[in-house]
Write a protein that holds these residues in place. Sequence first.
Motif, PDB file in Angstrom:
ATOM      1  N   ASP A 192      46.325  35.998  43.030  1.00 54.26           N
ATOM      2  CA  ASP A 192      45.462  36.581  42.009  1.00 54.26           C
ATOM      3  C   ASP A 192      44.793  37.778  42.688  1.00 54.26           C
ATOM      4  N   VAL A 194      42.417  39.926  43.048  1.00 54.01           N
ATOM      5  CA  VAL A 194      41.134  40.218  42.425  1.00 54.01           C
ATOM      6  C   VAL A 194      40.476  41.465  42.996  1.00 54.01           C
ATOM      7  N   HIS A 198      35.362  40.663  36.446  1.00 56.67           N
ATOM      8  CA  HIS A 198      34.351  39.645  36.204  1.00 56.67           C
ATOM      9  C   HIS A 198      32.988  40.214  36.511  1.00 56.67           C
ATOM     10  N   MET A 201      31.844  39.746  39.994  1.00 60.79           N
ATOM     11  CA  MET A 201      32.714  40.012  41.134  1.00 60.79           C
ATOM     12  C   MET A 201      33.170  41.453  41.174  1.00 60.79           C
ATOM     13  N   GLY A 309      40.398  31.534  36.328  1.00 56.79           N
ATOM     14  CA  GLY A 309      41.428  32.366  36.951  1.00 56.79           C
ATOM     15  C   GLY A 309      42.218  31.554  37.978  1.00 56.79           C
TER      16      GLY A 309
HETATM   17 ZN    ZN Z   1      39.108  35.324  38.448  1.00 58.55          ZN
END
Ligand code: ZN
Length: 387
Positions: A192, A194, A198, A201, A309
Amino acid sequence: MECRVLSIQSHVVRGYVGNKSASFPLQVMGFEVDSINSVQFSNHTGYSHWKGQVLTADELHVLYEGIKLNNVNHYDYVLTDSHISSSVQLEQCTWALCETLEAPRPAPGDRRGHMVIELQVSHEHRRLRCCALSSVLAGETSLVHELSFIITLRGEESTEMGYTRDTSFLEMVVDIVQELKRANPNLVYVCDPVLGDHGSMYVPQNLHPVYKNKVVPVADIITPNQFEAELLTGKNISTEKDAVEVMDLLHKMGPDTVVITSSDLPPRLGDRFLVSLGSQRILMPDGTRKTQRIRIEVPKVDAVFVGTGDLFAAMLLAWTHHYPTDLKTACEKTFSVMHHVIQRTISYAHEMAGPGRRPSPAQLELRMVQSKADIEDPAIVMEATVL
Ligand code: ZN
Ligand code: ADP
Ligand code: PLP
């Protein structure tokens, strides 16, 4: 045939993110899961307080060395989550917001008389949409007043916010994946990637090139959101055609399977739905390549879930394992699991919060154990369209 996953993700004492979100569902589905906790926190960072430790690149290496010395470094899958990089902490975002509002910073542990701020996931990328909730009772947040506005986070700011990592942990993960792939060329790395989106985040910009040039090239399955897919390819997505082009670019970077978990594309089923897209490149027996692309719309729930997620990536791993060349079925199963878990979670959260009250992060923890039967054998509740 036994199937073993090395899962390098966060651990939380209370609740479900990272390894806590992935291990139980994978084990229930019959996978052997070896977990390395990239952080150990009391709870996820969306709570008012959190405490804990962060694993360093050297400590990760030591754990891997131990596994290797015993000659048990044989894996079929590697799974990593968002927090192998870094994140802006909610607390710092709260402070930034208080400054903008010219409100006093809430003192740790004391919520009485202070403004309590909740960050919400925003679909306006690169920006956080914040809601300020006034609160009068200690420990109890009631929605007295809601203020929505935008603050823009800059890369430089994010490095002083929360716990940050340099690039070494991420690079160590890549080294381990490469070594494991040499031992097992069929190993599948599910990642994932990232980078942001979010509310709570945001990955500092120094990690972007590492994802782009080192992590994504060794990944086989990636689950970016729209913003992350755009960042990785440098191409904006405004239409379905753009999304297909972005997924093709991502295939060119390495991964054969790409699922854009959420997008801003207009849903055909109405604005209470969320559009996700997937693309899988398959090598046919005659040596030619075929790409299957799908679109799936899922009902949007008006709440911010954490750990979804991570659950998503774990379920996509499991269902692509069972349907390696049928992305449509793998996605229908995966998204159906998500739907069942989220529905059970939101019903419980509302029940716990009481009428008219906004559920707290603790009340919104995924109902994982309670969803065991749905995880093992999800009733299919949505159909993917082949593009
Ligand atoms: Zn996530
Ligand atoms: P990521 O961390 O990759 O951006 P999210 O946690 O936002 O992913 O979402 C992963 C999946 O969880 C989505 O594809 C969707 O299926 C489900 N999901 C998360 N939040 C919601 C929500 N509020 N309503 C409906 N589904 C959600
Ligand atoms: N790991 C930790 C330590 C977190 O604090 C969070 C979110 O706050 C996550 C993982 C979850 O990320 P996601 O909701 O994308 O699965």
